[in-house]
Design a protein around this motif. Structure first.
Motif, PDB file in Angstrom:
ATOM      1  N   VAL A  72       7.844 -23.451 -17.512  1.00 45.43           N
ATOM      2  CA  VAL A  72       9.147 -22.780 -17.559  1.00 45.43           C
ATOM      3  C   VAL A  72       9.020 -21.372 -18.149  1.00 45.43           C
ATOM      4  O   VAL A  72       9.882 -20.908 -18.872  1.00 45.43           O
ATOM      5  N   THR A  73       7.934 -20.661 -17.843  1.00 45.85           N
ATOM      6  CA  THR A  73       7.812 -19.275 -18.270  1.00 45.85           C
ATOM      7  C   THR A  73       8.797 -18.431 -17.455  1.00 45.85           C
ATOM      8  O   THR A  73       9.411 -18.914 -16.500  1.00 45.85           O
ATOM      9  N   SER A  74       8.921 -17.157 -17.796  1.00 47.49           N
ATOM     10  CA  SER A  74       9.842 -16.276 -17.071  1.00 47.49           C
ATOM     11  C   SER A  74       9.284 -15.844 -15.722  1.00 47.49           C
ATOM     12  O   SER A  74       9.994 -15.252 -14.905  1.00 47.49           O
ATOM     13  N   SER A  75       8.001 -16.149 -15.476  1.00 44.24           N
ATOM     14  CA  SER A  75       7.352 -15.748 -14.229  1.00 44.24           C
ATOM     15  C   SER A  75       7.261 -16.929 -13.270  1.00 44.24           C
ATOM     16  O   SER A  75       6.594 -17.929 -13.550  1.00 44.24           O
ATOM     17  N   GLU A  76       7.907 -16.793 -12.133  1.00 42.96           N
ATOM     18  CA  GLU A  76       7.881 -17.835 -11.111  1.00 42.96           C
ATOM     19  C   GLU A  76       6.454 -18.083 -10.608  1.00 42.96           C
ATOM     20  O   GLU A  76       6.021 -19.231 -10.454  1.00 42.96           O
ATOM     21  N   THR A  77       5.723 -17.006 -10.373  1.00 43.64           N
ATOM     22  CA  THR A  77       4.347 -17.126  -9.871  1.00 43.64           C
ATOM     23  C   THR A  77       3.463 -17.851 -10.871  1.00 43.64           C
ATOM     24  O   THR A  77       2.647 -18.717 -10.498  1.00 43.64           O
ATOM     25  N   THR A  78       3.611 -17.512 -12.150  1.00 43.11           N
ATOM     26  CA  THR A  78       2.843 -18.176 -13.204  1.00 43.11           C
ATOM     27  C   THR A  78       3.138 -19.669 -13.231  1.00 43.11           C
ATOM     28  O   THR A  78       2.220 -20.504 -13.345  1.00 43.11           O
ATOM     29  N   ASN A  79       4.412 -20.032 -13.115  1.00 44.71           N
ATOM     30  CA  ASN A  79       4.802 -21.447 -13.169  1.00 44.71           C
ATOM     31  C   ASN A  79       4.209 -22.241 -12.008  1.00 44.71           C
ATOM     32  O   ASN A  79       3.710 -23.352 -12.192  1.00 44.71           O
ATOM     33  N   ILE A  80       4.268 -21.661 -10.812  1.00 47.16           N
ATOM     34  CA  ILE A  80       3.717 -22.343  -9.641  1.00 47.16           C
ATOM     35  C   ILE A  80       2.205 -22.503  -9.770  1.00 47.16           C
ATOM     36  O   ILE A  80       1.654 -23.586  -9.541  1.00 47.16           O
ATOM     37  N   THR A  81       1.542 -21.423 -10.169  1.00 48.01           N
ATOM     38  CA  THR A  81       0.081 -21.481 -10.338  1.00 48.01           C
ATOM     39  C   THR A  81      -0.317 -22.496 -11.400  1.00 48.01           C
ATOM     40  O   THR A  81      -1.257 -23.294 -11.204  1.00 48.01           O
ATOM     41  N   ALA A  82       0.384 -22.495 -12.530  1.00 44.66           N
ATOM     42  CA  ALA A  82       0.066 -23.408 -13.633  1.00 44.66           C
ATOM     43  C   ALA A  82       0.231 -24.866 -13.200  1.00 44.66           C
ATOM     44  O   ALA A  82      -0.590 -25.722 -13.559  1.00 44.66           O
ATOM     45  N   CYS A  83       1.277 -25.149 -12.434  1.00 43.35           N
ATOM     46  CA  CYS A  83       1.501 -26.532 -11.980  1.00 43.35           C
ATOM     47  C   CYS A  83       0.414 -26.983 -11.013  1.00 43.35           C
ATOM     48  O   CYS A  83      -0.050 -28.137 -11.073  1.00 43.35           O
ATOM     49  N   VAL A  84       0.005 -26.097 -10.113  1.00 39.72           N
ATOM     50  CA  VAL A  84      -1.075 -26.432  -9.167  1.00 39.72           C
ATOM     51  C   VAL A  84      -2.363 -26.753  -9.931  1.00 39.72           C
ATOM     52  O   VAL A  84      -3.045 -27.763  -9.659  1.00 39.72           O
ATOM     53  N   LEU A  85      -2.690 -25.916 -10.915  1.00 37.91           N
ATOM     54  CA  LEU A  85      -3.895 -26.153 -11.722  1.00 37.91           C
ATOM     55  C   LEU A  85      -3.770 -27.441 -12.538  1.00 37.91           C
ATOM     56  O   LEU A  85      -4.720 -28.238 -12.620  1.00 37.91           O
ATOM     57  N   ALA A  86      -2.607 -27.639 -13.158  1.00 38.83           N
ATOM     58  CA  ALA A  86      -2.389 -28.822 -13.997  1.00 38.83           C
ATOM     59  C   ALA A  86      -2.573 -30.104 -13.203  1.00 38.83           C
ATOM     60  O   ALA A  86      -3.178 -31.071 -13.681  1.00 38.83           O
ATOM     61  N   ILE A  95       6.431 -30.008 -13.053  1.00 41.00           N
ATOM     62  CA  ILE A  95       7.726 -29.407 -12.746  1.00 41.00           C
ATOM     63  C   ILE A  95       7.606 -27.900 -12.952  1.00 41.00           C
ATOM     64  O   ILE A  95       7.134 -27.449 -13.996  1.00 41.00           O
ATOM     65  N   ALA A  96       8.040 -27.126 -11.970  1.00 44.17           N
ATOM     66  CA  ALA A  96       7.949 -25.668 -12.060  1.00 44.17           C
ATOM     67  C   ALA A  96       9.342 -25.052 -12.037  1.00 44.17           C
ATOM     68  O   ALA A  96      10.171 -25.402 -11.188  1.00 44.17           O
ATOM     69  N   ARG A  97       9.573 -24.141 -12.970  1.00 47.60           N
ATOM     70  CA  ARG A  97      10.815 -23.352 -12.953  1.00 47.60           C
ATOM     71  C   ARG A  97      10.640 -22.202 -11.976  1.00 47.60           C
ATOM     72  O   ARG A  97       9.665 -21.456 -12.049  1.00 47.60           O
ATOM     73  N   ILE A  98      11.611 -22.032 -11.063  1.00 43.85           N
ATOM     74  CA  ILE A  98      11.538 -20.949 -10.089  1.00 43.85           C
ATOM     75  C   ILE A  98      12.853 -20.177 -10.097  1.00 43.85           C
ATOM     76  O   ILE A  98      13.879 -20.665 -10.584  1.00 43.85           O
ATOM     77  N   SER A  99      12.816 -18.963  -9.566  1.00 38.39           N
ATOM     78  CA  SER A  99      14.031 -18.152  -9.488  1.00 38.39           C
ATOM     79  C   SER A  99      14.440 -17.885  -8.049  1.00 38.39           C
ATOM     80  O   SER A  99      15.586 -17.543  -7.782  1.00 38.39           O
ATOM     81  N   ASN A 100      13.510 -18.051  -7.119  1.00 36.33           N
ATOM     82  CA  ASN A 100      13.790 -17.830  -5.702  1.00 36.33           C
ATOM     83  C   ASN A 100      14.423 -19.084  -5.108  1.00 36.33           C
ATOM     84  O   ASN A 100      13.756 -20.091  -4.907  1.00 36.33           O
ATOM     85  N   SER A 101      15.716 -19.022  -4.820  1.00 37.12           N
ATOM     86  CA  SER A 101      16.424 -20.210  -4.321  1.00 37.12           C
ATOM     87  C   SER A 101      15.929 -20.635  -2.938  1.00 37.12           C
ATOM     88  O   SER A 101      16.154 -21.780  -2.526  1.00 37.12           O
ATOM     89  N   GLU A 102      15.237 -19.737  -2.202  1.00 41.31           N
ATOM     90  CA  GLU A 102      14.688 -20.112  -0.890  1.00 41.31           C
ATOM     91  C   GLU A 102      13.680 -21.246  -1.022  1.00 41.31           C
ATOM     92  O   GLU A 102      13.559 -22.083  -0.122  1.00 41.31           O
ATOM     93  N   PHE A 103      12.962 -21.263  -2.137  1.00 43.12           N
ATOM     94  CA  PHE A 103      11.991 -22.335  -2.347  1.00 43.12           C
ATOM     95  C   PHE A 103      12.675 -23.693  -2.378  1.00 43.12           C
ATOM     96  O   PHE A 103      12.150 -24.690  -1.863  1.00 43.12           O
ATOM     97  N   LEU A 104      13.858 -23.734  -3.004  1.00 44.56           N
ATOM     98  CA  LEU A 104      14.605 -24.992  -3.057  1.00 44.56           C
ATOM     99  C   LEU A 104      15.146 -25.360  -1.686  1.00 44.56           C
ATOM    100  O   LEU A 104      15.115 -26.527  -1.286  1.00 44.56           O
ATOM    101  N   ASP A 105      15.643 -24.367  -0.959  1.00 45.40           N
ATOM    102  CA  ASP A 105      16.216 -24.631   0.355  1.00 45.40           C
ATOM    103  C   ASP A 105      15.174 -25.133   1.347  1.00 45.40           C
ATOM    104  O   ASP A 105      15.489 -25.933   2.241  1.00 45.40           O
ATOM    105  N   GLU A 106      13.945 -24.661   1.196  1.00 43.36           N
ATOM    106  CA  GLU A 106      12.897 -24.982   2.170  1.00 43.36           C
ATOM    107  C   GLU A 106      11.813 -25.904   1.611  1.00 43.36           C
ATOM    108  O   GLU A 106      10.749 -26.043   2.211  1.00 43.36           O
ATOM    109  N   LYS A 107      12.089 -26.547   0.459  1.00 39.05           N
ATOM    110  CA  LYS A 107      11.002 -27.285  -0.206  1.00 39.05           C
ATOM    111  C   LYS A 107      10.478 -28.447   0.616  1.00 39.05           C
ATOM    112  O   LYS A 107       9.285 -28.765   0.571  1.00 39.05           O
TER     113      LYS A 107
END
Length: 449
Positions: A72-86, A95-107
């Motif tokens: 849940v850092t302020s960086s969407e890219t960091t959160n996605i990368t960290a979850c993939v590595l984890a 669980i990744a915090r994101i700010s781009n709502s398109e990711f939710l719409d197209e998940k």
């Protein structure tokens, strides 16, 4: 449960705080030593300074033994990368915090689980969805939907004209049979105590009462509460932030006429380009003359979602003084959030709490489908899926040794919401919504695993 939280910002710290109260084993990772020092001094958790996308840092946090990794850092890219590595390093759920709502719409089409991300959380999208739901149920202070509205939680403060004031729950049920709602929690006026109502619990003027409703129950409840139903149409939004933009976009796609006020000229022009159905005004929403020029007194609802809690609160109070029916303010300060209606605003929303509620269901035992904490009340709502092993199916509700500090508020069976009575028997495959005080959560969970 071993949980690693990446990011010690406002969402990460709040999550760590809530989870530490639950006696979970928490590790918090961040690059900011000051944020970590504050968390280390105030919470019973382990802290690690470092980059959350560093494999060595994740290994130091013992990622291979973690049951839940939350980025849940302020960086969407960091959160996605960290979850993939984890996930690759052994975390069971991510669980990744994101700010781009398109990711939710197209998940579903993208398939984030293939990359190692089990869930996406967007506090901004959650806040925008909460605002739209509050407008659709505008006579109520708090709302939460289960299974797309098959059951809905609604809360209101009882006025003197409410039909059931002065009656016990049992008496109200006898006078108004065949209703599609049931009270599940009560907070007495002027107190911080939460009551799980029983048959002999009396409704009193000024009570904040939380109800569970099935289809049609909201209209019945509105009528019996003594409120006059009018349609909301004209909405004014202060702040073109991500929440303001997303809210305006969603409302324009629905039945509402939207005015959006934004002080930053560049952001205002961007919103105007992207929101052709909304009227976007570049100006300072704290200016009462501007609000009057834009006919604030003709608005049905005023929503303030700037980045400043004080601005949001004060502008909502101005709107209320001009006769606006519904006011909603975004607040970041949890102390403000606790004040709720006592400051004269219909609803306060908080991104941190919305995100935490959404994440909390992953730490509950049993098949938890959804979970929310009741606003300003010491109680939780949990939606469980009943399996073949669930003890809840062994007896009728009235014969279950269910804790008195918990109540079964509703059941969804075959996609239909039901308000169950004592003779109702829960079956495998049902989805059951339970309201309970914190002390009874463990007892309630035992019925569902």
């Amino acid at each position: 449960m071993k949980i690693i939280i990446a990011g010690a910002g406002e969402v990460g710290f709040h999550l760590a705080k809530l989870l530490s109260y639950e006696s979970q084993e928490i590790t918090l990772i961040d690059t900011d030593k000051n944020s970590l020092a504050y968390a280390n001094d105030h919470l019973d958790i382990r802290v690690i300074k470092g980059d959350v996308t560093s494999i060595s840092i994740l290994n130091e946090a013992r990622i291979n033994t973690s049951e839940l990794f939350i980025a849940v850092t302020s960086s969407e890219t960091t959160n996605i990368t960290a979850c993939v590595l984890a996930k690759q390093l052994g975390a069971k759920q991510t669980i990744a915090r994101i700010s781009n709502s398109e990711f939710l719409d197209e998940k579903d089409d993208i398939g984030f689980t293939k990359f190692g991300i089990d869930e996406l959380i967007s506090p901004e999208t959650l806040a925008a969805s909460e605002i739209e739901l509050l407008l659709n149920q505008y006579g109520f202070n708090d709302t939460y939907e289960f299974e797309e509205g098959k059951l809905t939680m609604l809360s209101l403060r009882l006025s003197r004209t409410a039909s059931f004031v002065g009656k016990t729950v049992r008496e109200a049920a006898e006078v108004f049979p065949e209703l599609h709602f049931v009270p599940i929690a009560i907070q007495r006026f002027g107190t911080q105590y939460t009551i799980i109502p029983r048959g002999d619990t009396e409704f009193k003027e000024g009570d904040k009462v939380v109800f569970m409703t099935s289809k049609g129950g909201d209209e019945e409840l509105f009528e019996l509460s003594g409120k006059v139903k009018t349609e909301l149409k004209n909405i004014m939004i202060l702040g073109g932030s991500k929440i303001g933009y997303k809210t305006a976009k969603d409302l324009c796609a629905s039945k509402f006429k939207v005015k959006l006020i934004e002080s930053d000229k560049e952001i205002a022009f961007e919103c105007a380009d992207d929101l052709p159905k909304a009227l976007v005004i570049n100006g300072d929403g704290r200016n009462v003359e501007l609000l009057e020029e834009e006919n604030i007194s003709g608005m049905d609802a005023f929503i303030s979602v700037t980045g400043n809690s004080e601005t949001n609160i004060m502008s909502c109070l101005v709107a209320k003084s001009k006769g606006v029916k519904k006011t909603i303010a975004l607040v970041e300060n949890m102390d403000y959030y606790q004040l709720s209606q006592s400051i004269g605003i219909d609803t306060l929303i908080n991104k941190k709490l919305l995100a935490a509620n959404n994440i909390f269901r992953y730490i509950r035992r049993g098949e938890v489908l959804a979970m929310t904490k009741l606003s300003n009340m010491n109680a939780e709502l949990l939606e469980f899926e009943v399996t073949s092993k669930s003890k809840i199916t062994q007896n009728k509700i009235k014969d279950l040794d269910f804790p008195r500090s918990a109540i079964i508020g509703g059941v969804i069976r075959n996609d239909i919401g039901i308000i169950p009575l004592g003779d109702f028997q829960i079956e495998m495959g049902d989805k059951v919504v339970v309201c309970c005080l914190p002390r009874s959560i463990t007892q309630v969970e035992r019925f569902f695993f």
